[in-house]
Design a protein around this motif. Structure first.
Motif, PDB file in Angstrom:
ATOM      1  N   PHE A 158      -6.711  15.399  -8.950  1.00 31.87           N
ATOM      2  CA  PHE A 158      -6.896  16.848  -8.805  1.00 31.87           C
ATOM      3  C   PHE A 158      -7.417  17.215  -7.415  1.00 31.87           C
ATOM      4  CE2 PHE A 158      -7.659  16.211 -13.437  1.00 31.87           C
ATOM      5  CZ  PHE A 158      -6.587  16.961 -13.892  1.00 31.87           C
ATOM      6  N   MET A 159      -7.876  16.211  -6.674  1.00 32.31           N
ATOM      7  CA  MET A 159      -8.611  16.507  -5.449  1.00 32.31           C
ATOM      8  C   MET A 159      -7.795  17.301  -4.416  1.00 32.31           C
ATOM      9  SD  MET A 159      -9.119  15.507  -2.147  1.00 32.31           S
ATOM     10  CE  MET A 159      -8.632  13.820  -1.870  1.00 32.31           C
ATOM     11  N   PRO A 160      -6.542  16.906  -4.105  1.00 35.04           N
ATOM     12  CA  PRO A 160      -5.831  17.673  -3.066  1.00 35.04           C
ATOM     13  C   PRO A 160      -5.645  19.151  -3.457  1.00 35.04           C
ATOM     14  CG  PRO A 160      -4.776  15.552  -3.430  1.00 35.04           C
ATOM     15  CD  PRO A 160      -5.779  15.724  -4.534  1.00 35.04           C
ATOM     16  N   MET A 161      -5.329  19.408  -4.725  1.00 40.82           N
ATOM     17  CA  MET A 161      -5.149  20.806  -5.145  1.00 40.82           C
ATOM     18  C   MET A 161      -6.490  21.547  -5.102  1.00 40.82           C
ATOM     19  SD  MET A 161      -3.086  18.592  -6.846  1.00 40.82           S
ATOM     20  CE  MET A 161      -3.254  18.340  -8.591  1.00 40.82           C
ATOM     21  N   ALA A 162      -7.581  20.825  -5.426  1.00 44.87           N
ATOM     22  CA  ALA A 162      -8.903  21.459  -5.374  1.00 44.87           C
ATOM     23  C   ALA A 162      -9.254  21.826  -3.929  1.00 44.87           C
ATOM     24  CB  ALA A 162      -9.952  20.520  -5.967  1.00 44.87           C
ATOM     25  N   VAL A 163      -8.842  20.982  -2.978  1.00 47.15           N
ATOM     26  CA  VAL A 163      -9.117  21.301  -1.561  1.00 47.15           C
ATOM     27  C   VAL A 163      -8.345  22.569  -1.168  1.00 47.15           C
ATOM     28  CG1 VAL A 163      -8.813  20.507   0.829  1.00 47.15           C
ATOM     29  CG2 VAL A 163      -9.749  18.957  -0.888  1.00 47.15           C
ATOM     30  N   PHE A 166      -7.017  11.750   2.256  1.00 47.70           N
ATOM     31  CA  PHE A 166      -7.174  13.057   2.909  1.00 47.70           C
ATOM     32  C   PHE A 166      -6.094  13.339   3.959  1.00 47.70           C
ATOM     33  CE2 PHE A 166     -11.707  12.874   1.458  1.00 47.70           C
ATOM     34  CZ  PHE A 166     -11.711  14.085   0.785  1.00 47.70           C
ATOM     35  N   GLY A 167      -5.019  12.547   3.963  1.00 47.21           N
ATOM     36  CA  GLY A 167      -3.972  12.736   4.975  1.00 47.21           C
ATOM     37  C   GLY A 167      -3.399  14.152   4.984  1.00 47.21           C
ATOM     38  N   PHE A 168      -3.374  14.783   3.802  1.00 47.11           N
ATOM     39  CA  PHE A 168      -2.758  16.117   3.681  1.00 47.11           C
ATOM     40  C   PHE A 168      -3.556  17.209   4.382  1.00 47.11           C
ATOM     41  CE2 PHE A 168      -5.679  18.197   0.761  1.00 47.11           C
ATOM     42  CZ  PHE A 168      -6.417  17.110   0.325  1.00 47.11           C
ATOM     43  N   VAL A 169      -4.811  16.895   4.730  1.00 43.88           N
ATOM     44  CA  VAL A 169      -5.685  17.907   5.320  1.00 43.88           C
ATOM     45  C   VAL A 169      -5.097  18.444   6.641  1.00 43.88           C
ATOM     46  CG1 VAL A 169      -7.880  17.962   6.602  1.00 43.88           C
ATOM     47  CG2 VAL A 169      -7.842  17.288   4.201  1.00 43.88           C
ATOM     48  N   ASP A 170      -4.437  17.562   7.396  1.00 46.80           N
ATOM     49  CA  ASP A 170      -3.832  18.014   8.658  1.00 46.80           C
ATOM     50  C   ASP A 170      -2.720  19.026   8.392  1.00 46.80           C
ATOM     51  OD1 ASP A 170      -5.489  16.447  10.092  1.00 46.80           O
ATOM     52  OD2 ASP A 170      -4.072  14.780  10.325  1.00 46.80           O
ATOM     53  N   GLY A 194       0.844  -1.209   0.000  1.00 49.02           N
ATOM     54  CA  GLY A 194       0.000   0.000   0.000  1.00 49.02           C
ATOM     55  C   GLY A 194       0.871   1.247   0.000  1.00 49.02           C
ATOM     56  N   ASP A 195       0.235   2.411   0.043  1.00 51.06           N
ATOM     57  CA  ASP A 195       1.024   3.636   0.166  1.00 51.06           C
ATOM     58  C   ASP A 195       0.218   4.701   0.875  1.00 51.06           C
ATOM     59  OD1 ASP A 195      -0.664   4.627  -1.728  1.00 51.06           O
ATOM     60  OD2 ASP A 195       0.774   4.554  -3.357  1.00 51.06           O
ATOM     61  N   ASN A 196       0.689   5.954   0.772  1.00 49.00           N
ATOM     62  CA  ASN A 196       0.084   7.027   1.560  1.00 49.00           C
ATOM     63  C   ASN A 196      -1.343   7.387   1.174  1.00 49.00           C
ATOM     64  OD1 ASN A 196       2.329   7.337   3.078  1.00 49.00           O
ATOM     65  ND2 ASN A 196       3.203   9.005   1.858  1.00 49.00           N
ATOM     66  N   ILE A 197      -1.870   6.840   0.070  1.00 48.81           N
ATOM     67  CA  ILE A 197      -3.229   7.242  -0.305  1.00 48.81           C
ATOM     68  C   ILE A 197      -4.237   6.096  -0.208  1.00 48.81           C
ATOM     69  CG2 ILE A 197      -2.505   9.199  -1.741  1.00 48.81           C
ATOM     70  CD1 ILE A 197      -2.965   7.507  -4.212  1.00 48.81           C
ATOM     71  N   GLY A 198      -3.775   4.900   0.151  1.00 47.60           N
ATOM     72  CA  GLY A 198      -4.744   3.826   0.325  1.00 47.60           C
ATOM     73  C   GLY A 198      -4.111   2.458   0.197  1.00 47.60           C
ATOM     74  N   GLU A 206     -13.894  13.308   7.473  1.00 51.52           N
ATOM     75  CA  GLU A 206     -14.499  12.144   8.126  1.00 51.52           C
ATOM     76  C   GLU A 206     -14.621  11.086   7.038  1.00 51.52           C
ATOM     77  OE1 GLU A 206     -15.667  12.213  11.547  1.00 51.52           O
ATOM     78  OE2 GLU A 206     -15.717  10.062  11.089  1.00 51.52           O
ATOM     79  N   GLY A 207     -13.816  10.030   7.121  1.00 50.93           N
ATOM     80  CA  GLY A 207     -13.879   8.969   6.112  1.00 50.93           C
ATOM     81  C   GLY A 207     -13.604   9.506   4.717  1.00 50.93           C
ATOM     82  N   ARG A 208     -14.543   9.270   3.818  1.00 53.18           N
ATOM     83  CA  ARG A 208     -14.345   9.676   2.414  1.00 53.18           C
ATOM     84  C   ARG A 208     -14.758  11.119   2.137  1.00 53.18           C
ATOM     85  NH1 ARG A 208     -13.142   5.985  -1.369  1.00 53.18           N
ATOM     86  NH2 ARG A 208     -13.164   3.792  -0.764  1.00 53.18           N
ATOM     87  N   HIS A 209     -15.176  11.855   3.187  1.00 55.10           N
ATOM     88  CA  HIS A 209     -15.687  13.215   2.964  1.00 55.10           C
ATOM     89  C   HIS A 209     -14.850  14.253   3.697  1.00 55.10           C
ATOM     90  CE1 HIS A 209     -19.226  11.339   1.276  1.00 55.10           C
ATOM     91  NE2 HIS A 209     -19.222  10.527   2.325  1.00 55.10           N
ATOM     92  N   ALA A 210     -14.809  15.446   3.141  1.00 60.67           N
ATOM     93  CA  ALA A 210     -14.193  16.570   3.848  1.00 60.67           C
ATOM     94  C   ALA A 210     -15.092  17.785   3.673  1.00 60.67           C
ATOM     95  CB  ALA A 210     -12.805  16.862   3.294  1.00 60.67           C
ATOM     96  N   VAL A 211     -15.250  18.531   4.758  1.00 54.45           N
ATOM     97  CA  VAL A 211     -15.984  19.799   4.681  1.00 54.45           C
ATOM     98  C   VAL A 211     -14.930  20.904   4.704  1.00 54.45           C
ATOM     99  CG1 VAL A 211     -17.653  21.305   5.813  1.00 54.45           C
ATOM    100  CG2 VAL A 211     -17.972  18.811   5.872  1.00 54.45           C
TER     101      VAL A 211
END
Ligand code: EPU
Length: 419
Positions: A307-312, A333-337, A117-121, A349-354
């Protein structure tokens, strides 16, 4: 440690040429070159870090690699191959698994380390295995290695549970030399698959349906070595569009096709970014703070997970609140921290981020956890007061030929440092 230092900037302006998509397209084509006993030339292949790993994988298998220009390589797979990929290399880069299909087709056996595995799953390989078994291979996993054997591959109908990019690629490169017709249903439709089909077709393969969910492959006796130019990097292009959304400005990207970025462009336009197609690329302008919108990642032609991390990062400074859903990887979503350390208001939370947009971020030292997470932090630095240091830059260098150079060409204040 290698890092990027980013200072707030913008509005961006200028023109940059987008690099070839070495990581997600070119590396797979290097593996596919093993199918042809001859010298294959791949052009538009800028030297991202992962390329060195694939060069070493191919050399360990018995191919020789020569650079004929900074972005053009020759792969000589004329001689006998030793179809084994060692753990030291495979563990450094998952795309090494793409040698499995071509080796099985050409040599009748292959021994490839399991990537893990790796850092994204977790990133399983069950669909690769089931598909190759349907083509007549016998597979086993022992002591951390995949051992695959076949006396001859024979065409089959394969239905993928999910349109996996890697499984579609391995099944394509195995089935081109199988006897009879193979049909891959629920195949991945990414532009990288169409680019691989283009190469394989030039090499003599008979394939129909590229860009759709059903691929038909009529096996041929042999493949020949050819010259091919790798497609422009849609993820690099999307990253620069989002940089424009964050820092504001007016930019032109050359060497990219709008059709490869369609859903990203639809979403960025909804947020308020102006994007127009030009004869050789795209023009974009952001003249005000963008509006938040909800996003959900999906296989192509949906909004790509890459594209998701850059979109966040973009949503973190947009006006309003967004819900972002990741449907492709189970732990992206590890990068969110790290982003939160810069003052972003993101709850995962799981597969979602607000994501609740704030007007400005605050610079901090942060760590790149993977290639796109790192790019997201670089973009966040464009809208952060102070000096952002993005540590572990090597993750970013795995997939971007020169992200700092492209951003600097657009007027951003970013430098590469060794600390
Ligand atoms: N999956 C399985 N079983 C399989 C194969 C995949 O369950 O046999 C699951 C994976 O665990 C994952 C999902 O299916 O949850 C999608 O995996 P896929 O096989 O489509 O992805 P991949 O081939 O491993 C490539 C890119 C990724 C990109 C994905 C999706 C390369 C080297 N990697 O990975 O790129 O996100 O397709 O488009 O081409 C990146 O560039 O940052 C990156 C991670």
């Amino acid at each position: 440690m290698k890092a990027f230092v980013v200072r707030p900037g913008g509005p961006l302006s200028g023109t940059v040429r987008v690099s070839g998509m070495t990581k997600n397209s070119g590396l797979k084509q290097m593996a596919a070159a093993l199918l042809a006993p001859g010298v294959t030339t791949l052009a538009n292949m800028p030297a991202v870090a992962d390329l060195d790993v694939m060069v070493n994988v191919l050399r360990s298998i018995g191919a020789s690699i020569d650079w004929i220009s900074p972005t053009e390589m020759q792969i000589d797979a004329t001689g006998d191959l030793v179809p084994e990929a060692p753990y030291e290399l495979v563990s450094r880069m998952r795309a090494s698994i793409n040698v499995l299909g071509p080796l099985l087709a050409r040599c009748g056996w292959a021994r490839v380390a399991m990537p893990g595995g790796d850092n994204i799953g977790s990133r399983k390989l069950d669909m690769h295995f089931r598909g190759l078994e349907a083509l007549g291979a016998e597979l086993s996993v022992a002591h951390g290695f995949i051992e695959a054997r076949c006396s001859a591959l024979a065409g089959a109908r394969i239905v993928l549970d999910f349109p996996s990019v890697g499984a579609t690629e391995n099944l394509l490169t195995a089935s081109v030399l199988a006897k009879g017709e193979t049909v891959i249903e629920n195949a991945a439709r990414e532009p990288e698959i169409s680019d691989l089909v283009e190469l394989l077709t030039l090499m003599g393969a008979r394939i129909d349906g590229a860009g759709t969910s059903t691929l038909w492959i009529e096996g041929v006796e042999e493949m020949r070595a050819v010259h091919h130019e790798v497609v422009g990097d849609r993820v690099e292009a999307g990253t620069l569009l989002m940089a424009c959304g964050i820092a504001g400005g007016d930019i032109t990207l050359e060497g990219i096709r709008l059709e490869h970025l369609e859903m990203v462009v639809v979403k960025l336009r909804e947020m308020g970014l102006q994007v127009t197609e030009t004869p050789d690329g795209l023009w974009a302008r952001a003249d005000h703070r963008l509006q938040a919108i909800d996003l959900a990642t999906l296989p192509y032609p949906g909004f790509a997970t890459d594209f998701m991390p850059m979109a966040v990062a973009l949503l973190a400074v947009a006006e309003g609140t967004a819900i972002v859903t990741e449907n492709v990887f189970d732990n992206r979503f590890g990068f969110v921290d790290e982003l939160s350390r810069m003052g972003a208001d993101v709850r995962n939370e799981g597969r979602h981020a607000v994501v609740r947009g704030v007007p400005r971020l605050s610079a901090a030292p942060v760590r790149a956890l993977d290639v796109r997470a790192g790019a997201a932090l670089v973009l966040a630095g464009l809208a952060a007061d102070g000096e952002t240091t993005v540590l572990e830059r090597t993750h970013i260098d795995r997939g971007y030929a020169d992200l700092a150079g492209s951003l600097r060409a657009l007027g951003a204040d970013i430098e590469s440092v060794d600390r």
